[in-house]
Design an enzyme around this catalytic site. Sequence first.
Site, PDB file in Angstrom:
ATOM      1  N   LEU A 123       0.850  -1.189   0.000  1.00  0.00           N
ATOM      2  CA  LEU A 123       0.000   0.000   0.000  1.00  0.00           C
ATOM      3  C   LEU A 123       0.885   1.239   0.000  1.00  0.00           C
ATOM      4  O   LEU A 123       1.875   1.305   0.747  1.00  0.00           O
ATOM      5  CB  LEU A 123      -0.896   0.025   1.246  1.00  0.00           C
ATOM      6  CG  LEU A 123      -2.278  -0.609   1.169  1.00  0.00           C
ATOM      7  CD1 LEU A 123      -2.957  -0.521   2.523  1.00  0.00           C
ATOM      8  CD2 LEU A 123      -3.135   0.036   0.103  1.00  0.00           C
ATOM      9  N   ASP A 124       0.542   2.231  -0.812  1.00  0.00           N
ATOM     10  CA  ASP A 124       1.282   3.489  -0.818  1.00  0.00           C
ATOM     11  C   ASP A 124       1.193   4.153   0.560  1.00  0.00           C
ATOM     12  O   ASP A 124       0.190   3.977   1.275  1.00  0.00           O
ATOM     13  CB  ASP A 124       0.714   4.446  -1.868  1.00  0.00           C
ATOM     14  CG  ASP A 124       0.979   3.969  -3.291  1.00  0.00           C
ATOM     15  OD1 ASP A 124       1.939   3.202  -3.486  1.00  0.00           O
ATOM     16  OD2 ASP A 124       0.221   4.375  -4.194  1.00  0.00           O
ATOM     17  N   PRO A 125       2.197   4.937   0.945  1.00  0.00           N
ATOM     18  CA  PRO A 125       2.150   5.625   2.245  1.00  0.00           C
ATOM     19  C   PRO A 125       0.897   6.474   2.433  1.00  0.00           C
ATOM     20  O   PRO A 125       0.372   6.572   3.551  1.00  0.00           O
ATOM     21  CB  PRO A 125       3.417   6.493   2.218  1.00  0.00           C
ATOM     22  CG  PRO A 125       4.359   5.746   1.333  1.00  0.00           C
ATOM     23  CD  PRO A 125       3.494   5.128   0.264  1.00  0.00           C
ATOM     24  N   ALA A 126       0.396   7.088   1.350  1.00  0.00           N
ATOM     25  CA  ALA A 126      -0.775   7.960   1.468  1.00  0.00           C
ATOM     26  C   ALA A 126      -2.083   7.184   1.574  1.00  0.00           C
ATOM     27  O   ALA A 126      -3.128   7.767   1.856  1.00  0.00           O
ATOM     28  CB  ALA A 126      -0.841   8.899   0.267  1.00  0.00           C
ATOM     29  N   ALA A 127      -2.034   5.877   1.344  1.00  0.00           N
ATOM     30  CA  ALA A 127      -3.240   5.043   1.410  1.00  0.00           C
ATOM     31  C   ALA A 127      -3.358   4.393   2.781  1.00  0.00           C
ATOM     32  O   ALA A 127      -2.380   4.178   3.484  1.00  0.00           O
ATOM     33  CB  ALA A 127      -3.195   3.976   0.326  1.00  0.00           C
TER      34      ALA A 127
END
Length: 301
Positions: free
Chosen positions: A37-41
């Site tokens: 998962l991306d850090p922003a997700a």
Amino acid sequence: MTGFINLYKPIGVTSHDCVAKIRKLLRIKKVGHGGTLDPAATGVLPIGVGKATRLLSYLCHDKAYRATVQFGIATTSDDLEGEIVTQTPVPDVDLATIKAILPKFQGTIQQIPPKYSAIQVGGKRLYELARAGKDVEVPLRTVEVYNIEILNWEPGKYPKLEIAIACGSGTYVRSIARDLGMAANTVATLAGLERTQSSGFHFDSSITLSEMESQIERGVFQLLPPDFPLCHLPLLHLDMEKARRWCNGQRFADTSSQLVAKDVEAITMRTYDEEERFLGISQIIANRDRQQFIIPKVVLG
């Protein structure tokens, strides 16, 4: 210690950060995650612990998300983490327009991944090339989007669309957001993303890192069984003698009626003994004479 954790990843940390934290909490080195998962997700991040890390590659690939798409804004990364390259009010974009174009994004579709992604081109990650200022041609990918449902529409200068997406592995929701903008004759970017389901794990039964830490301190933390996320695989039961041989890494011929048709070259099966103890993963193969063999692939015992 072998099993899985249905972790809810918070915003602002990487999937690797979560693995590192769990290693410290459980005092075990063998920890891995399934589906970055991306850090922003935020959202569901399957975690394998101990020998269960060897099962991560056998998880199903289906995923589900809640995503917020914002129209009138384009960024370098196709989400709000990147630099804004275009920002123009688009109050005329309406819900009727979105409803008309959404079917184009369902089914088997092709998409261009974001330039800031982990896909490799020429042995380099795309985000490495993008950060180095190198302009490369990003290859098209074929992905499966099973369903897109509109959850909310917020009109205004920069309208926002909230959708639920069910899709297969490799689907970039950031690309869907960007391409929705293009289909609406404007630009758009991903303004928020929560993964609600991943490889058989659901957000309603997930735990946060703080909840996990609290359970460990109270002595009530338990891993999910190693076969918990493997229900999509067919079952194989072995009698005690075959189970013993299997656990010793032996392959052997088998003509049991429970196995797959002989015209299937190979199939992966979750494997149990007569007492319903989960042993690991088998692969069933057939030779040229259509004789079937059981091969141990992941032995947990």
